[in-house]
Design a protein around this motif. Structure first.
Motif, PDB file in Angstrom:
ATOM      1  N   SER A 173       0.960  -0.785  -0.260  1.00 34.46           N
ATOM      2  CA  SER A 173       0.123   0.089   0.063  1.00 34.46           C
ATOM      3  C   SER A 173       0.877   1.135  -0.564  1.00 34.46           C
ATOM      4  CB  SER A 173      -1.091   0.515   1.495  1.00 34.46           C
ATOM      5  OG  SER A 173      -0.253   0.449   2.290  1.00 34.46           O
ATOM      6  N   GLY A 174       2.466   1.387   0.321  1.00 32.10           N
ATOM      7  CA  GLY A 174       2.933   2.879   0.647  1.00 32.10           C
ATOM      8  C   GLY A 174       2.581   3.041   1.815  1.00 32.10           C
ATOM      9  N   LYS A 175       1.464   2.984   2.119  1.00 30.93           N
ATOM     10  CA  LYS A 175       0.991   3.980   3.236  1.00 30.93           C
ATOM     11  C   LYS A 175       1.602   3.976   5.041  1.00 30.93           C
ATOM     12  CE  LYS A 175      -3.497   4.077   1.424  1.00 30.93           C
ATOM     13  NZ  LYS A 175      -4.800   3.374   1.798  1.00 30.93           N
ATOM     14  N   SER A 176       2.377   2.348   4.903  1.00 26.81           N
ATOM     15  CA  SER A 176       3.442   2.630   6.070  1.00 26.81           C
ATOM     16  C   SER A 176       4.427   1.288   6.029  1.00 26.81           C
ATOM     17  CB  SER A 176       2.017   2.070   7.508  1.00 26.81           C
ATOM     18  OG  SER A 176       1.980   0.298   6.783  1.00 26.81           O
ATOM     19  N   ALA A 177       5.175   1.057   6.960  1.00 31.54           N
ATOM     20  CA  ALA A 177       6.290   1.594   6.573  1.00 31.54           C
ATOM     21  C   ALA A 177       7.381   0.480   7.969  1.00 31.54           C
ATOM     22  CB  ALA A 177       7.243   1.979   6.040  1.00 31.54           C
ATOM     23  N   PHE A 178       7.488  -0.408   8.186  1.00 33.92           N
ATOM     24  CA  PHE A 178       7.821  -1.461   8.818  1.00 33.92           C
ATOM     25  C   PHE A 178       9.284  -0.439   9.531  1.00 33.92           C
ATOM     26  CE2 PHE A 178      10.578  -4.456  11.327  1.00 33.92           C
ATOM     27  CZ  PHE A 178       9.934  -5.135  12.698  1.00 33.92           C
ATOM     28  N   VAL A 179       9.693   0.064  10.944  1.00 37.85           N
ATOM     29  CA  VAL A 179      11.268   0.363  11.004  1.00 37.85           C
ATOM     30  C   VAL A 179      11.507  -0.729  11.902  1.00 37.85           C
ATOM     31  CG1 VAL A 179      11.768   2.435  11.958  1.00 37.85           C
ATOM     32  CG2 VAL A 179      10.394   2.860  10.825  1.00 37.85           C
ATOM     33  N   GLY A 180      11.212  -1.107  12.852  1.00 38.26           N
ATOM     34  CA  GLY A 180      11.475  -1.901  13.910  1.00 38.26           C
ATOM     35  C   GLY A 180      11.148  -2.665  15.303  1.00 38.26           C
ATOM     36  N   ASN A 181      11.796  -3.819  15.982  1.00 36.72           N
ATOM     37  CA  ASN A 181      11.282  -3.217  17.499  1.00 36.72           C
ATOM     38  C   ASN A 181      11.919  -3.546  18.616  1.00 36.72           C
ATOM     39  OD1 ASN A 181      11.826  -5.939  16.144  1.00 36.72           O
ATOM     40  ND2 ASN A 181       9.792  -6.768  15.940  1.00 36.72           N
ATOM     41  N   GLU A 182      11.763  -3.549  19.521  1.00 38.16           N
ATOM     42  CA  GLU A 182      12.309  -4.385  20.364  1.00 38.16           C
ATOM     43  C   GLU A 182      11.271  -4.911  21.181  1.00 38.16           C
ATOM     44  OE1 GLU A 182      13.948  -1.012  23.157  1.00 38.16           O
ATOM     45  OE2 GLU A 182      14.620   0.332  20.665  1.00 38.16           O
ATOM     46  N   ILE A 183      11.807  -6.681  21.469  1.00 31.72           N
ATOM     47  CA  ILE A 183      10.986  -7.902  22.088  1.00 31.72           C
ATOM     48  C   ILE A 183      11.678  -7.943  23.364  1.00 31.72           C
ATOM     49  CG2 ILE A 183      10.255 -10.059  21.765  1.00 31.72           C
ATOM     50  CD1 ILE A 183      10.700  -9.365  19.241  1.00 31.72           C
ATOM     51  N   ALA A 184      11.522  -7.165  24.712  1.00 33.95           N
ATOM     52  CA  ALA A 184      11.345  -8.123  25.676  1.00 33.95           C
ATOM     53  C   ALA A 184      11.639  -9.430  25.267  1.00 33.95           C
ATOM     54  CB  ALA A 184      10.509  -8.025  27.220  1.00 33.95           C
TER      55      ALA A 184
END
Length: 310
Positions: A173-184
């Protein structure tokens, strides 16, 4: 009449919430199909095909589907929606992120957090923090539903032999993008999937005492650790451990509530547990009203004694 379950997965395996959602879908009548939308998620699709009661698995693969972004997953669901009367999501953070978008695009009302299927168009869901049950009938041609997983038994993860059909992924869609995550990282069972949970409340008094008292009991029982909202707000425990209406909804085989008074918000998240044990020195604590076993005692004395006995 066919139902489509939107699988929750990590691209390698199917998460437990999907199994409960399959059970709910089966009660709607007709066949149950499962959509696995991800990236390099062949293993997850194969696992979905083994779920008992699943007639077909639809596998959509695309790099933009790797992280479950709502816009992209919703577009994939909408591309398939015409063939289904019911579209069901687990009522998890991921499911609640995508389902409203699908319902809005289909111009239908979303039926949220169901705990029972009375008929193909009639469902039950808790309201007022679980103090009342609403019976909801939908006249929409397509039903978009989120399923409270604690309300349904999990379908067997093995025993099925569904065909896996590969479909082309809808464009990004180009409306959002995954940047990163921090998983405990946590060696304990995940709260919503745990069979035993030990939870602590504000009565523990500090983060140090929370760890000192709750951890040994959880270790002995092989349990996950939970916390009341009051304990989380006070900084005794991280917010990913919160059990309650604004935290995680759980229904383990055994729930041990230590120093938790039992506010409505907390009870809404754990009162479906099979066996509830409450330890509290206040005999008037509301937690005792839902407990199967209650111990009126100082938790700082009772829990260490319990740990020694175990």
């Amino acid at each position: 009449m066919t139902a489509l379950v939107i699988a929750e997965h990590d691209n390698a395996s199917i998460k437990g919430a999907t199994l409960n959602t399959v059970t709910a879908a089966a009660k709607c009548g007709g066949e149950v199909h499962v959509l696995v939308a991800g990236h390099n998620a062949g293993a997850a699709a194969a696992a979905a095909a083994k779920i008992a009661g699943v007639a077909k698995v639809i596998h959509a693969d695309g790099e933009h589907l790797a992280h479950g972004l709502a816009e992209n997953v919703a577009a994939q669901v909408l591309a398939l929606a015409s063939a289904y009367s019911h579209i069901l999501f687990p009522a998890t953070a991921a499911g609640k992120n995508v389902a409203p978008r699908v319902a809005a695009k289909l111009d239908v009302g979303q039926i949220s957090d169901i705990t029972r299927v009375d008929a193909a168009d009639t469902f039950e869901r808790p309201i007022y923090a679980g103090n009342a049950i609403a019976v909801v009938q939908s006249l929409d041609e397509k039903k978009v539903i989120t399923v409270r997983t604690t309300g349904f038994d999990a379908a067997a993860a093995e025993g099925g032999s569904a065909a896996v059909e590969t479909v082309g992924a809808t464009p990004d869609s180009g409306k959002s993008a995954f940047v990163g995550n921090e998983i405990a990282k946590n060696d304990r069972p995940e709260l919503t999937a745990a069979k035993i949970i030990v939870s602590g409340g504000r009565a523990l008094g500090s983060a140090e005492k929370f760890k000192e008292v709750i951890t040994p009991l959880a270790d002995k029982l092989g349990a996950a650790i939970g916390a009341s909202r009051a304990a989380v707000d006070a900084g005794y425990a991280p917010n990913d451990l919160q059990v309650g209406q604004t935290g995680k909804i759980v229904a383990p085989q055994l729930y041990v509530a230590c120093g938790i008074s039992g506010a409505i918000q907390h009870l809404a998240g754990m009162k479906d547990s099979k066996v509830i044990v409450a330890i509290n020195k206040d005999p008037e604590a509301p937690i005792f009203s839902v407990a199967d076993y209650g111990l009126e005692a100082d938790l700082f004395t009772a829990i260490p004694e319990l740990v020694k006995a175990l």
